[in-house]
Design a protein around this motif. Structure first.
Motif, mmCIF file in Angstrom:
data_model
loop_
_atom_site.group_PDB
_atom_site.id
_atom_site.type_symbol
_atom_site.label_atom_id
_atom_site.label_comp_id
_atom_site.label_asym_id
_atom_site.label_seq_id
_atom_site.Cartn_x
_atom_site.Cartn_y
_atom_site.Cartn_z
ATOM 1 N N HIS A 45 -5.074 -35.869 -44.818
ATOM 2 C CA HIS A 45 -4.667 -36.554 -46.092
ATOM 3 C C HIS A 45 -5.142 -37.996 -46.131
ATOM 4 O O HIS A 45 -5.279 -38.577 -47.095
ATOM 5 C CB HIS A 45 -3.276 -36.308 -46.572
ATOM 6 C CG HIS A 45 -2.496 -35.162 -46.428
ATOM 7 N ND1 HIS A 45 -2.853 -34.144 -46.982
ATOM 8 C CD2 HIS A 45 -1.668 -34.950 -45.551
ATOM 9 C CE1 HIS A 45 -1.934 -33.115 -46.616
ATOM 10 N NE2 HIS A 45 -1.430 -33.838 -45.584
ATOM 11 N N PHE A 46 -5.559 -38.310 -45.076
ATOM 12 C CA PHE A 46 -5.852 -40.026 -44.789
ATOM 13 C C PHE A 46 -7.562 -40.074 -45.374
ATOM 14 O O PHE A 46 -8.307 -39.196 -44.775
ATOM 15 C CB PHE A 46 -5.871 -39.985 -43.266
ATOM 16 C CG PHE A 46 -5.717 -41.798 -43.062
ATOM 17 C CD1 PHE A 46 -4.371 -42.460 -43.345
ATOM 18 C CD2 PHE A 46 -6.900 -42.632 -42.755
ATOM 19 C CE1 PHE A 46 -4.412 -43.866 -43.226
ATOM 20 C CE2 PHE A 46 -6.775 -43.828 -42.535
ATOM 21 C CZ PHE A 46 -5.479 -44.357 -42.667
ATOM 22 N N PRO A 47 -7.670 -40.906 -46.256
ATOM 23 C CA PRO A 47 -8.933 -41.036 -46.765
ATOM 24 C C PRO A 47 -10.085 -41.807 -45.774
ATOM 25 O O PRO A 47 -9.600 -42.416 -44.826
ATOM 26 C CB PRO A 47 -8.964 -42.152 -47.645
ATOM 27 C CG PRO A 47 -7.399 -42.429 -48.080
ATOM 28 C CD PRO A 47 -6.520 -42.007 -46.569
ATOM 29 N N LYS A 48 -11.382 -41.401 -45.931
ATOM 30 C CA LYS A 48 -12.214 -41.638 -45.081
ATOM 31 C C LYS A 48 -13.515 -42.062 -46.026
ATOM 32 O O LYS A 48 -13.956 -41.496 -46.683
ATOM 33 C CB LYS A 48 -12.834 -40.686 -43.887
ATOM 34 C CG LYS A 48 -11.820 -40.286 -43.048
ATOM 35 C CD LYS A 48 -12.139 -39.090 -42.230
ATOM 36 C CE LYS A 48 -11.140 -38.706 -41.123
ATOM 37 N NZ LYS A 48 -9.965 -38.040 -41.677
ATOM 38 N N PRO A 49 -13.949 -43.595 -46.004
ATOM 39 C CA PRO A 49 -13.143 -44.556 -45.350
ATOM 40 C C PRO A 49 -11.850 -44.799 -45.974
ATOM 41 O O PRO A 49 -11.505 -44.716 -47.223
ATOM 42 C CB PRO A 49 -14.084 -45.916 -45.561
ATOM 43 C CG PRO A 49 -14.855 -45.634 -46.800
ATOM 44 C CD PRO A 49 -15.025 -44.072 -46.656
ATOM 45 N N ALA A 50 -10.614 -45.501 -45.413
ATOM 46 C CA ALA A 50 -9.438 -46.011 -45.973
ATOM 47 C C ALA A 50 -9.619 -47.408 -46.199
ATOM 48 O O ALA A 50 -9.914 -48.029 -45.473
ATOM 49 C CB ALA A 50 -8.448 -45.546 -44.735
ATOM 50 N N ARG A 51 -8.734 -47.563 -47.333
ATOM 51 C CA ARG A 51 -8.770 -49.035 -47.763
ATOM 52 C C ARG A 51 -7.504 -49.373 -48.444
ATOM 53 O O ARG A 51 -6.810 -48.488 -49.005
ATOM 54 C CB ARG A 51 -9.840 -49.016 -49.046
ATOM 55 C CG ARG A 51 -10.006 -50.084 -49.846
ATOM 56 C CD ARG A 51 -10.954 -49.959 -50.929
ATOM 57 N NE ARG A 51 -10.522 -50.832 -52.232
ATOM 58 C CZ ARG A 51 -11.539 -51.714 -52.579
ATOM 59 N NH1 ARG A 51 -12.473 -51.683 -51.961
ATOM 60 N NH2 ARG A 51 -11.052 -52.392 -53.501
ATOM 61 N N VAL A 52 -7.126 -50.679 -47.932
ATOM 62 C CA VAL A 52 -5.751 -51.167 -48.372
ATOM 63 C C VAL A 52 -6.081 -52.343 -48.988
ATOM 64 O O VAL A 52 -6.715 -53.434 -48.244
ATOM 65 C CB VAL A 52 -4.684 -51.168 -47.246
ATOM 66 C CG1 VAL A 52 -3.424 -51.932 -47.674
ATOM 67 C CG2 VAL A 52 -4.600 -49.864 -46.647
ATOM 68 N N VAL A 53 -5.702 -52.678 -50.124
ATOM 69 C CA VAL A 53 -5.755 -53.921 -50.682
ATOM 70 C C VAL A 53 -4.607 -54.690 -50.981
ATOM 71 O O VAL A 53 -3.545 -53.861 -51.286
ATOM 72 C CB VAL A 53 -6.701 -53.685 -52.371
ATOM 73 C CG1 VAL A 53 -6.588 -54.894 -52.767
ATOM 74 C CG2 VAL A 53 -7.764 -52.973 -52.313
#
Length: 197
Positions: A45-53
């Motif tokens: 379930h982890f996004p690729k690429p993963a982004r945290v704002v």
């Protein structure tokens, strides 16, 4: 036997308002973010690429080795991740990289990971820990984390508590390795053992 264990906090130092604090999981995980907090496989379930704002509610801009958050996510810089990897080669752990963006949505760092030790371990003395069990057998509440000496021999360097999977515990060896590096915003609280035989 003189083993010691420590609870590893994820909130960080709440007194230092300058520290970066995360307000949630990577964009796109939505309800699946519980996997990161409870030791379930998050990779699918982890996004690729993963982004945290970074959120406006947490205006801090000072990066630390461990990024505090209220979601029970273990989020650490690559140098702390390396120490965990070195000490946890015998257990399943997910190391999930992400890009951190500042409050203006500009790339801030690519040096952080969500650490997700999979599964949990039976380590508490339920009576001394005041574990409350619901009518269907699920845990409602854990009053405190009190270890059972009879259960600690096979515990790994990093693990989650069976009755409270969002709680992280580290061994004496890993705690010593973390303290030797003088990492910032890492809080370790010594756990007690029960007095029962």
């Amino acid at each position: 036997m003189n083993m010691r264990f420590f609870q590893l906090g994820t909130l960080g130092d709440l007194r230092d308002r300058d520290l970066v604090r995360l307000d949630g999981p990577p964009e796109g995980m939505k309800m699946r973010s519980y996997t990161l907090a409870r030791g379930k496989p998050a990779t699918p379930h982890f996004p690729k690429p993963a982004r945290v704002v970074l959120a406006e509610e947490y205006p801090g801009i000072k990066l630390s080795t461990l990024l505090g958050n209220a979601h029970n996510h273990l989020v650490v810089r690559s140098d702390l991740k390396a120490v965990i990897e070195e000490n946890c080669q015998d257990i399943p752990v997910e190391y999930l990289p992400f890009d951190l963006y500042d409050h203006r949505k500009r790339l801030y760092s690519r040096d952080y990971f969500f650490i997700n030790p999979l599964g949990s371990r039976d380590c508490l003395d339920p009576q001394a820990s005041k574990v409350e069990i619901g009518p269907e057998g699920s845990v409602i509440h854990v009053g405190s984390f009190v270890l059972d000496r009879k259960k600690v021999d096979a515990l790994p360097a990093l693990f989650r508590v069976l009755e409270a999977p969002s709680t992280y515990v580290v061994s004496q060896a890993l705690a010593t390795a973390l303290e030797a590096k003088a990492f910032t915003n890492v809080q370790l609280d010594l756990l007690d053992f029960s007095t029962s035989a």
